[in-house]
Design an enzyme around this catalytic site. Structure first.
Site, PDB file in Angstrom:
ATOM      1  N   THR A  93      44.064  25.116  47.133  1.00 48.46           N
ATOM      2  CA  THR A  93      44.832  24.304  46.195  1.00 48.46           C
ATOM      3  C   THR A  93      45.747  25.238  45.413  1.00 48.46           C
ATOM      4  O   THR A  93      45.280  26.056  44.614  1.00 48.46           O
ATOM      5  CB  THR A  93      43.916  23.539  45.230  1.00 48.46           C
ATOM      6  N   LYS A 168      47.595  16.459  46.169  1.00 49.64           N
ATOM      7  CA  LYS A 168      46.363  16.980  45.564  1.00 49.64           C
ATOM      8  C   LYS A 168      46.515  17.128  44.059  1.00 49.64           C
ATOM      9  O   LYS A 168      45.618  16.772  43.276  1.00 49.64           O
ATOM     10  CB  LYS A 168      46.022  18.329  46.201  1.00 49.64           C
ATOM     11  N   LYS A 243      42.245  24.630  36.426  1.00 52.13           N
ATOM     12  CA  LYS A 243      43.240  25.200  37.330  1.00 52.13           C
ATOM     13  C   LYS A 243      44.156  24.109  37.886  1.00 52.13           C
ATOM     14  O   LYS A 243      45.384  24.231  37.878  1.00 52.13           O
ATOM     15  CB  LYS A 243      42.549  25.923  38.479  1.00 52.13           C
TER      16      LYS A 243
END
Length: 298
Positions: A93, A168, A243
């Site tokens: 990611t 995402k 994050k």
């Protein structure tokens, strides 16, 4: 059978590589961690001594790494050793800009590529039930889909280069915001004398229903499999949620999108991490919202 190199054999990459082995593929893996290498070897992964050794003469290379900087570094190195035409897939990611940059690296090397981040956490990685959000050309997607299906339950082609990472980031911003809202609701219910079970029974079958409530309920009891029933041992650590929320805010700033709820959730998780709770499950945010002394003091 496809010859696959898998770079990054940690909590997510290790089980994913193991599922490729179970599906009948020949997998060679590499990780800087000796413990991760040893664990992967026990699942049938052939462990290489370097990235170069792992990726030579492979049909596909998959990376699962912690952050953008690692992906950029590793792809820059591995592209010096792979054959043109090798399919490259990154399931880390990372930010959209970096994802598009590594697609550019691959194109210059004559390699088709996909950005394919996942949702489903360590449990999904182990059970091969991950959701893959995929960006890249139709041709690259067609080549890689059967490999992703060995590791996941739902494979969605979201668009061209970087589209998987965009999906995402948007998905996890929803997740971070919704969990904060669910935590707030339970704290309010406690102050009003309403039991956890009563709120769950109402909200889970009403307009407040969401994944953060019905699958990952942040209080013990209503959902026995949620981390709240295991001392908030992470399925998805608060530091990882932070994050992803930071990535959403970087993307929002770059694109000019207004995301005030995403910004607020980012601030909450940033504070939670600074207080020493980054290794706890992200649903443990409820402790901060209660004003618990342990959340205040770390």
């Amino acid at each position: 059978m496809t010859k696959i190199a898998f770079i990054g054999l940690g909590n997510m990459g290790g089980p994913m590589a193991a599922n490729l082995v179970k599906a009948g593929h020949a997998v060679t893996g590499f990780d800087l961690s000796e413990a991760s290498r040893n664990a992967a070897a026990k699942t049938g992964v052939s462990v290489a001594g370097s990235i170069a050794q792992a990726v030579r003469e492979m049909e596909c290379v998959i990376t699962m790494l912690p952050a953008s900087a690692h992906v950029l570094y590793v792809w820059d190195e591995l592209l010096g050793f792979v054959d043109p035409g090798t399919l490259l897939i990154d399931s880390s990611t990372i930010d959209v800009e970096s994802a598009r940059k590594v697609h550019g690296f691959a194109e210059k090397a004559g390699c088709p590529s996909l950005d394919a981040p996942v949702s489903g956490g360590t449990a999904g990685a182990a059970a091969a039930t991950l959701t893959f959000m995929v960006g890249g050309s139709e041709g690259a997607f067609s080549r890689g889909k059967h490999l992703l299906e060995a590791m996941g339950k739902k494979i969605v082609h979201c668009g061209d280069a970087g589209a998987g990472q965009a999906a995402k980031i948007c998905n996890n911003m929803i997740l971070g915001v919704s969990m904060a809202a669910v935590c707030e609701a339970f704290v309010l219910a406690e102050r009003l004398g309403l039991s956890h079970q009563a709120l769950f029974d109402v909200a889970s079958t009403s307009s407040g229903q969401c994944w953060s409530l019905t699958t990952y309920c942040p209080v013990p009891g209503p959902v026995p499999t949620s981390p709240a029933n295991g001392g908030y041992k992470p399925g998805f650590a608060a530091s990882l949620m932070l994050k992803d929320l930071k990535l959403s805010q970087q993307a929002a700033s770059a694109s000019g999108a207004a995301t005030p709820m995403g910004a607020q959730a980012t601030q909450l998780y940033s504070l939670f991490e600074k207080l020493g709770h980054g290794a706890e499950d992200f649903s443990a945010l409820i402790h901060l919202l209660r004003g618990n002394e342990e959340a205040k003091e770390g």
